[in-house]
Design a protein around this motif. Sequence first.
Motif, PDB file in Angstrom:
ATOM      1  N   UNK A  11      18.976 -43.640  39.586  1.00 40.66           N
ATOM      2  CA  UNK A  11      19.520 -43.341  40.919  1.00 40.66           C
ATOM      3  C   UNK A  11      20.455 -44.435  41.415  1.00 40.66           C
ATOM      4  N   UNK A  12      20.051 -45.690  41.255  1.00 41.28           N
ATOM      5  CA  UNK A  12      20.878 -46.783  41.762  1.00 41.28           C
ATOM      6  C   UNK A  12      22.212 -46.847  41.025  1.00 41.28           C
ATOM      7  N   UNK A  13      22.164 -46.660  39.708  1.00 43.09           N
ATOM      8  CA  UNK A  13      23.396 -46.685  38.913  1.00 43.09           C
ATOM      9  C   UNK A  13      24.331 -45.560  39.330  1.00 43.09           C
ATOM     10  N   UNK A  14      23.771 -44.364  39.486  1.00 47.58           N
ATOM     11  CA  UNK A  14      24.595 -43.224  39.885  1.00 47.58           C
ATOM     12  C   UNK A  14      25.135 -43.406  41.300  1.00 47.58           C
ATOM     13  N   UNK A  15      24.293 -43.894  42.197  1.00 42.29           N
ATOM     14  CA  UNK A  15      24.725 -44.106  43.583  1.00 42.29           C
ATOM     15  C   UNK A  15      25.912 -45.068  43.638  1.00 42.29           C
ATOM     16  N   UNK A  16      25.801 -46.182  42.922  1.00 46.14           N
ATOM     17  CA  UNK A  16      26.876 -47.176  42.907  1.00 46.14           C
ATOM     18  C   UNK A  16      28.173 -46.578  42.380  1.00 46.14           C
ATOM     19  N   UNK A  17      28.074 -45.815  41.305  1.00 46.35           N
ATOM     20  CA  UNK A  17      29.267 -45.232  40.700  1.00 46.35           C
ATOM     21  C   UNK A  17      29.888 -44.160  41.596  1.00 46.35           C
ATOM     22  N   UNK A  18      29.059 -43.336  42.212  1.00 42.26           N
ATOM     23  CA  UNK A  18      29.566 -42.279  43.084  1.00 42.26           C
ATOM     24  C   UNK A  18      30.239 -42.872  44.319  1.00 42.26           C
ATOM     25  N   UNK A  19      29.663 -43.939  44.862  1.00 37.05           N
ATOM     26  CA  UNK A  19      30.284 -44.619  46.003  1.00 37.05           C
ATOM     27  C   UNK A  19      31.694 -45.066  45.653  1.00 37.05           C
ATOM     28  N   UNK A  20      31.846 -45.663  44.480  1.00 38.60           N
ATOM     29  CA  UNK A  20      33.165 -46.150  44.067  1.00 38.60           C
ATOM     30  C   UNK A  20      34.167 -45.007  43.956  1.00 38.60           C
ATOM     31  N   UNK A  21      33.742 -43.907  43.362  1.00 34.98           N
ATOM     32  CA  UNK A  21      34.641 -42.766  43.192  1.00 34.98           C
ATOM     33  C   UNK A  21      35.009 -42.154  44.542  1.00 34.98           C
TER      34      UNK A  21
END
Length: 209
Positions: free
Chosen positions: A13-23
Amino acid sequence: MIIAIEGIDGAGKNTLTTAVVEVLRKSGQEVQTLAFPQYESSIPAQLASRALYGQMGDLTDSAYAMATLFALDRHAALEKLQRAATSSEVLLLDRYVASNAAYSVARTQEPDMADWIAELEFSLLGLPRPDLQVLLDTPVEVAADRAQRREALDSSRTRDVYESDADLQARTAEAYRRLAQSHWQGRWFSVVPGQQPDAVAADILRVLS
């Protein structure tokens, strides 16, 4: 608007959250993040953490007591959540009310427990319902391996009693799937493991539009 990223421990979840925020930010969308439980700032979350590490007697024996602590942790962020619910800015959450529902159903093995959680958090405590809930449906074995490797690499990430219970994690994963399939308390979509964050972000924007 509120978007919650959900999944079992080690799902990513944390990895996906960080990546989605950037996008999303690259697309021009304003985004803030918040992770639950708020272990560093919330007394209810800190008490729940102590219980999960065996420091609160038999508190963890009660699924209702633990669920209430996690609900009160979210209530501590009520003002921020209410602002986000009426704003065009995205508040991206790492866990939200569905986490409490999934784990509580898994612990009690009573499907109606999800209704009890909804009444407690959305009705009694007044938390806003999310605009979208995203289930990171990572296989249980993969999530467990990640959690174990994380623990081995970082002594501060010792798994708690929930994280180290393989049967509980499997039941929680199934409970999450049922919540997503029934669109519990709002819209859901599931993320296929390995799906690229930009594709997830595009799906989020498409659903919200």
